[in-house]
Design a protein around this motif. Structure first.
Motif, short mmCIF file in Angstrom:
data_model
loop_
_atom_site.label_atom_id
_atom_site.label_comp_id
_atom_site.label_asym_id
_atom_site.label_seq_id
_atom_site.Cartn_x
_atom_site.Cartn_y
_atom_site.Cartn_z
N SER A 1 0.82 -1.20 0.00
CA SER A 1 0.00 0.00 0.00
C SER A 1 0.86 1.26 0.00
CB SER A 1 -0.89 -0.02 1.24
OG SER A 1 -1.89 0.96 1.16
N ASN B 1 -2.41 7.85 1.36
CA ASN B 1 -3.45 7.86 2.38
C ASN B 1 -4.63 8.66 1.87
OD1 ASN B 1 -2.78 10.61 2.73
ND2 ASN B 1 -1.24 10.07 4.24
N SER C 1 -4.88 6.81 -2.02
CA SER C 1 -4.08 5.63 -1.73
C SER C 1 -4.39 4.50 -2.71
CB SER C 1 -4.30 5.17 -0.29
OG SER C 1 -5.64 4.76 -0.10
N THR D 1 -3.92 0.20 -2.62
CA THR D 1 -3.52 -1.02 -1.93
C THR D 1 -3.74 -2.19 -2.86
OG1 THR D 1 -4.15 -0.09 0.21
CG2 THR D 1 -3.87 -2.48 0.11
N HIS E 1 -6.99 2.82 1.50
CA HIS E 1 -7.13 2.95 2.95
C HIS E 1 -8.48 3.57 3.30
CE1 HIS E 1 -2.99 2.29 4.39
NE2 HIS E 1 -2.62 2.78 3.22
N SER F 1 -8.85 3.57 6.95
CA SER F 1 -8.16 4.03 8.16
C SER F 1 -6.81 3.33 8.18
CB SER F 1 -8.98 3.68 9.41
OG SER F 1 -8.96 2.28 9.63
N SER F 2 -6.07 3.47 9.27
CA SER F 2 -4.76 2.83 9.33
C SER F 2 -4.85 1.31 9.39
CB SER F 2 -3.97 3.35 10.54
OG SER F 2 -4.66 3.05 11.73
N THR F 3 -6.03 0.77 9.74
CA THR F 3 -6.19 -0.68 9.83
C THR F 3 -7.30 -1.23 8.95
OG1 THR F 3 -7.66 -0.45 11.72
CG2 THR F 3 -5.30 -0.75 12.20
N GLN F 4 -7.96 -0.37 8.18
CA GLN F 4 -9.06 -0.83 7.33
C GLN F 4 -8.82 -0.42 5.88
OE1 GLN F 4 -12.59 0.81 9.30
NE2 GLN F 4 -13.15 -1.31 9.74
N TYR F 5 -9.24 -1.31 4.98
CA TYR F 5 -9.07 -1.09 3.54
C TYR F 5 -10.37 -1.40 2.83
CZ TYR F 5 -4.17 -1.35 4.85
OH TYR F 5 -2.95 -1.12 5.45
N SER G 1 -10.52 -5.45 7.69
CA SER G 1 -9.70 -4.92 8.78
C SER G 1 -8.48 -5.80 8.95
CB SER G 1 -10.49 -4.91 10.09
OG SER G 1 -11.61 -4.05 9.98
#
Length: 131
Positions: free
Chosen positions: A77, A80, A84, A86, A104, A106-110, A130
């Motif tokens: 990835s 942001n 972004s 990924t 992205h 969030s920082s943990t979800q795509y 997640s």
């Protein structure tokens, strides 16, 4: 799971499950630039290139317990927010098998927003995973 060693070819598994022939990085980049442009996301080209560099250099990161076709899924990835890119893929011998692209949330979800696999519970277009 550790990420893979550098590879020289990528196969793109299309939304309908058919596959491209193996492509070296410049060919894969050209192919995926067209995918981004068709999706109206041509403003993400620099992030696509960086994600491809990571994937081809063996810097894909694990995605927890996610699997596709029985193989552990890796992702690469870059960027942001709204620009972004990924890439979701797995290793098949010395090739990368790319089957979904997203961004992205969030920082943990795509979100699988660029393309995914029809009917897949995790990697269909529109799904959010997640990690």
């Amino acid at each position: 799971m550790a990420s893979l060693a550098a590879v020289s070819e990528m196969v793109v598994i299309k939304t309908d499950g058919t596959q491209t022939t193996p492509m070296r990085q410049p060919q894969a980049e050209s192919y995926l630039v067209n995918v981004l442009n068709e999706a109206g996301m041509g403003n993400r080209l620099a992030n696509l290139k960086q994600s491809l560099n990571q994937a081809f250099n063996g810097q894909g990161k694990p995605t927890g317990s996610y699997q596709f076709r029985g193989k552990p899924v890796l992702h690469a990835s870059s960027g942001n927010g709204q620009q972004s890119v990924t890439l979701f893929f797995y290793a098949d011998g010395s090739k990368l098998m790319l089957f979904a692209m997203g961004e992205h949330v969030s920082s943990t979800q795509y979100r699988i927003s660029i393309y995914g696999q029809q009917g897949d519970p995790n990697f269909a277009k529109g799904k959010v995973i997640s990690i």
